[in-house]
Design a protein around this motif. Structure first.
Motif, PDB file in Angstrom:
ATOM      1  N   ALA A 221      -2.743  49.425  40.330  1.00  0.00           N
ATOM      2  CA  ALA A 221      -1.542  49.823  39.595  1.00  0.00           C
ATOM      3  C   ALA A 221      -1.251  51.319  39.708  1.00  0.00           C
ATOM      4  O   ALA A 221      -0.105  51.715  39.934  1.00  0.00           O
ATOM      5  N   ALA A 222      -2.274  52.140  39.561  1.00  0.00           N
ATOM      6  CA  ALA A 222      -2.040  53.590  39.555  1.00  0.00           C
ATOM      7  C   ALA A 222      -1.425  54.062  40.862  1.00  0.00           C
ATOM      8  O   ALA A 222      -0.482  54.868  40.869  1.00  0.00           O
ATOM      9  N   GLN A 223      -1.928  53.561  41.985  1.00  0.00           N
ATOM     10  CA  GLN A 223      -1.397  53.960  43.285  1.00  0.00           C
ATOM     11  C   GLN A 223       0.043  53.506  43.466  1.00  0.00           C
ATOM     12  O   GLN A 223       0.883  54.242  43.981  1.00  0.00           O
ATOM     13  N   LEU A 224       0.325  52.290  43.047  1.00  0.00           N
ATOM     14  CA  LEU A 224       1.691  51.773  43.174  1.00  0.00           C
ATOM     15  C   LEU A 224       2.647  52.538  42.265  1.00  0.00           C
ATOM     16  O   LEU A 224       3.743  52.944  42.684  1.00  0.00           O
ATOM     17  N   LEU A 225       2.227  52.782  41.033  1.00  0.00           N
ATOM     18  CA  LEU A 225       3.101  53.443  40.064  1.00  0.00           C
ATOM     19  C   LEU A 225       3.314  54.913  40.375  1.00  0.00           C
ATOM     20  O   LEU A 225       4.246  55.531  39.852  1.00  0.00           O
ATOM     21  N   ALA A 226       2.473  55.476  41.232  1.00  0.00           N
ATOM     22  CA  ALA A 226       2.633  56.874  41.623  1.00  0.00           C
ATOM     23  C   ALA A 226       3.777  57.082  42.613  1.00  0.00           C
ATOM     24  O   ALA A 226       4.219  58.208  42.837  1.00  0.00           O
ATOM     25  N   GLN A 227       4.269  56.001  43.194  1.00  0.00           N
ATOM     26  CA  GLN A 227       5.360  56.113  44.174  1.00  0.00           C
ATOM     27  C   GLN A 227       6.659  56.488  43.461  1.00  0.00           C
ATOM     28  O   GLN A 227       6.927  56.027  42.358  1.00  0.00           O
ATOM     29  N   PRO A 228       7.470  57.332  44.073  1.00  0.00           N
ATOM     30  CA  PRO A 228       8.633  57.893  43.380  1.00  0.00           C
ATOM     31  C   PRO A 228       9.694  56.887  42.957  1.00  0.00           C
ATOM     32  O   PRO A 228      10.411  57.118  41.977  1.00  0.00           O
ATOM     33  N   ASP A 229       9.796  55.758  43.660  1.00  0.00           N
ATOM     34  CA  ASP A 229      10.835  54.788  43.326  1.00  0.00           C
ATOM     35  C   ASP A 229      10.294  53.522  42.690  1.00  0.00           C
ATOM     36  O   ASP A 229      11.029  52.557  42.503  1.00  0.00           O
ATOM     37  N   ILE A 230       9.014  53.506  42.348  1.00  0.00           N
ATOM     38  CA  ILE A 230       8.427  52.358  41.649  1.00  0.00           C
ATOM     39  C   ILE A 230       8.332  52.715  40.168  1.00  0.00           C
ATOM     40  O   ILE A 230       7.585  53.601  39.777  1.00  0.00           O
ATOM     41  N   ASP A 231       9.131  52.015  39.362  1.00  0.00           N
ATOM     42  CA  ASP A 231       9.277  52.367  37.953  1.00  0.00           C
ATOM     43  C   ASP A 231       8.455  51.483  37.023  1.00  0.00           C
ATOM     44  O   ASP A 231       8.635  51.541  35.805  1.00  0.00           O
ATOM     45  N   GLY A 232       7.587  50.667  37.588  1.00  0.00           N
ATOM     46  CA  GLY A 232       6.785  49.801  36.745  1.00  0.00           C
ATOM     47  C   GLY A 232       6.357  48.564  37.501  1.00  0.00           C
ATOM     48  O   GLY A 232       6.426  48.518  38.729  1.00  0.00           O
ATOM     49  N   GLY A 233       5.916  47.562  36.754  1.00  0.00           N
ATOM     50  CA  GLY A 233       5.391  46.368  37.401  1.00  0.00           C
ATOM     51  C   GLY A 233       5.818  45.096  36.703  1.00  0.00           C
ATOM     52  O   GLY A 233       5.999  45.069  35.479  1.00  0.00           O
ATOM     53  N   LEU A 234       6.000  44.056  37.495  1.00  0.00           N
ATOM     54  CA  LEU A 234       6.143  42.686  36.992  1.00  0.00           C
ATOM     55  C   LEU A 234       4.830  42.006  37.340  1.00  0.00           C
ATOM     56  O   LEU A 234       4.582  41.650  38.490  1.00  0.00           O
ATOM     57  N   LEU A 246      -3.755  45.911  29.724  1.00  0.00           N
ATOM     58  CA  LEU A 246      -3.788  47.207  29.053  1.00  0.00           C
ATOM     59  C   LEU A 246      -4.128  48.331  30.031  1.00  0.00           C
ATOM     60  O   LEU A 246      -3.608  49.449  29.906  1.00  0.00           O
ATOM     61  N   GLN A 247      -4.967  48.050  31.009  1.00  0.00           N
ATOM     62  CA  GLN A 247      -5.282  49.059  32.020  1.00  0.00           C
ATOM     63  C   GLN A 247      -4.056  49.389  32.863  1.00  0.00           C
ATOM     64  O   GLN A 247      -3.844  50.536  33.257  1.00  0.00           O
ATOM     65  N   ILE A 248      -3.238  48.381  33.163  1.00  0.00           N
ATOM     66  CA  ILE A 248      -2.009  48.616  33.922  1.00  0.00           C
ATOM     67  C   ILE A 248      -1.026  49.446  33.094  1.00  0.00           C
ATOM     68  O   ILE A 248      -0.397  50.380  33.592  1.00  0.00           O
ATOM     69  N   VAL A 249      -0.927  49.116  31.817  1.00  0.00           N
ATOM     70  CA  VAL A 249      -0.075  49.905  30.911  1.00  0.00           C
ATOM     71  C   VAL A 249      -0.555  51.352  30.860  1.00  0.00           C
ATOM     72  O   VAL A 249       0.240  52.296  30.895  1.00  0.00           O
ATOM     73  N   ALA A 250      -1.874  51.540  30.819  1.00  0.00           N
ATOM     74  CA  ALA A 250      -2.431  52.890  30.802  1.00  0.00           C
ATOM     75  C   ALA A 250      -2.139  53.631  32.100  1.00  0.00           C
ATOM     76  O   ALA A 250      -1.892  54.851  32.093  1.00  0.00           O
ATOM     77  N   ALA A 251      -2.135  52.908  33.211  1.00  0.00           N
ATOM     78  CA  ALA A 251      -1.833  53.543  34.506  1.00  0.00           C
ATOM     79  C   ALA A 251      -0.419  54.087  34.521  1.00  0.00           C
ATOM     80  O   ALA A 251      -0.127  55.095  35.178  1.00  0.00           O
ATOM     81  N   ALA A 252       0.486  53.442  33.810  1.00  0.00           N
ATOM     82  CA  ALA A 252       1.869  53.922  33.745  1.00  0.00           C
ATOM     83  C   ALA A 252       1.957  55.249  32.998  1.00  0.00           C
ATOM     84  O   ALA A 252       2.883  56.031  33.220  1.00  0.00           O
ATOM     85  N   ARG A 253       0.996  55.513  32.146  1.00  0.00           N
ATOM     86  CA  ARG A 253       1.000  56.764  31.393  1.00  0.00           C
ATOM     87  C   ARG A 253       0.710  57.951  32.285  1.00  0.00           C
ATOM     88  O   ARG A 253       1.231  59.052  32.076  1.00  0.00           O
ATOM     89  N   THR A 254      -0.131  57.742  33.273  1.00  0.00           N
ATOM     90  CA  THR A 254      -0.552  58.854  34.129  1.00  0.00           C
ATOM     91  C   THR A 254       0.273  58.945  35.406  1.00  0.00           C
ATOM     92  O   THR A 254       0.171  59.925  36.140  1.00  0.00           O
ATOM     93  N   ALA A 255       1.078  57.926  35.700  1.00  0.00           N
ATOM     94  CA  ALA A 255       1.853  57.914  36.950  1.00  0.00           C
ATOM     95  C   ALA A 255       2.996  58.921  36.894  1.00  0.00           C
ATOM     96  O   ALA A 255       3.550  59.180  35.828  1.00  0.00           O
TER      97      ALA A 255
END
Length: 255
Positions: A221-234, A246-255
């Protein structure tokens, strides 16, 4: 991160697919709510559950940061459409979002681009935000058709919605990476997201959130969410495990 990215809040949406039970749902949502209370999310958190559980989940998520989505929505307002569920019905049970055109609906239920666009329009008319899913099959990717396929799928929605396109969410889900354990590399995913962003920009909808939906999990998740045009995950399978989600949600915090 580009300037436009700052306008878009990240979204992590869990798609339970045809999974769940009254007992399992309660345990999962209680664990999610507890985890989100410990660490407040820096993104919108949504769960997309089977329609029969919406009433139960509406009560369970009350007072939590978790929003509720339906997995499908009818293109019709009311009438002789046995088995269908309208946007107005979903709204009565607290659903703020609905998936439209998930690849499994396209594949197993024959939903066309036009049908998906009609569902998105009906959702908006009923006060529901559609999460419009687009994506290519393995054969289409191997034939170099990825860009054309997702552009066609999104164009059908843009053509019908016009200015209302800015009120949707888009999810790119490469069909070959759903439930297979295969995931597009961050670079592959970003390339498609960038093309979708450009298409949305032409529709004056550049601030629409675009989610990645191909086997996102706690590890990638963290690597994917770090991309400039990826705004989250389904998120599919990982959304059924509280700790992983919850880990994926946390990854969005640091992306």
């Amino acid at each position: 991160m580009d300037a436009m990215t700052t306008h878009r809040k990240k979204i992590i949406a869990g798609n339970w697919k045809m999974n769940g039970s009254l007992q399992a749902n309660a345990a999962l949502l209680q664990a999610l709510a507890a985890g989100l209370q410990v660490a407040a999310p820096a993104c919108a958190v949504i769960v997309a559950a089977p329609a029969v559980y919406l009433a139960q989940i509406q009560a369970l998520v009350a007072g939590t940061p978790i929003a509720l989505a339906a997995q499908d929505v009818s293109a019709h307002d009311a009438g002789a459409y046995t088995g269908e569920v309208s946007a107005a019905m979903l709204a009565e049970f607290g659903a703020s979002h609905a998936l439209a055109g998930h690849s499994e609906r396209r594949q197993y239920h024959g939903e066309t681009d036009a049908a998906v666009a009609a569902k998105a329009a009906a959702a908006l008319a009923g006060g529901i935000t559609p999460i419009v899913c687009v994506g290519e099959t393995l054969q289409e990717r191997e034939q170099g058709q990825t860009a054309a396929v997702v552009a066609r799928q999104l164009a059908a929605v843009i053509d019908l919605l016009g200015a209302r396109t800015r009120d949707i969410v888009v999810a790119y889900e490469p069909v070959w990476a759903i439930g297979t354990g295969r995931t597009a590399t961050p670079e592959q995913a970003q390339q498609v997201h960038a093309a979708l962003r450009e298409q949305l920009q032409h529709a004056d909808a550049q601030d629409v959130c675009i989610l990645y939906g191909g086997s996102m999990n706690a590890a990638n998740a963290a690597q994917l969410l770090a991309q400039p045009d990826i705004d989250g995950g389904l998120v599919g399978g990982a959304s059924l495990k509280a700790q992983d989600f919850l880990q994926i949600v946390a990854a969005a915090r640091t992306a």
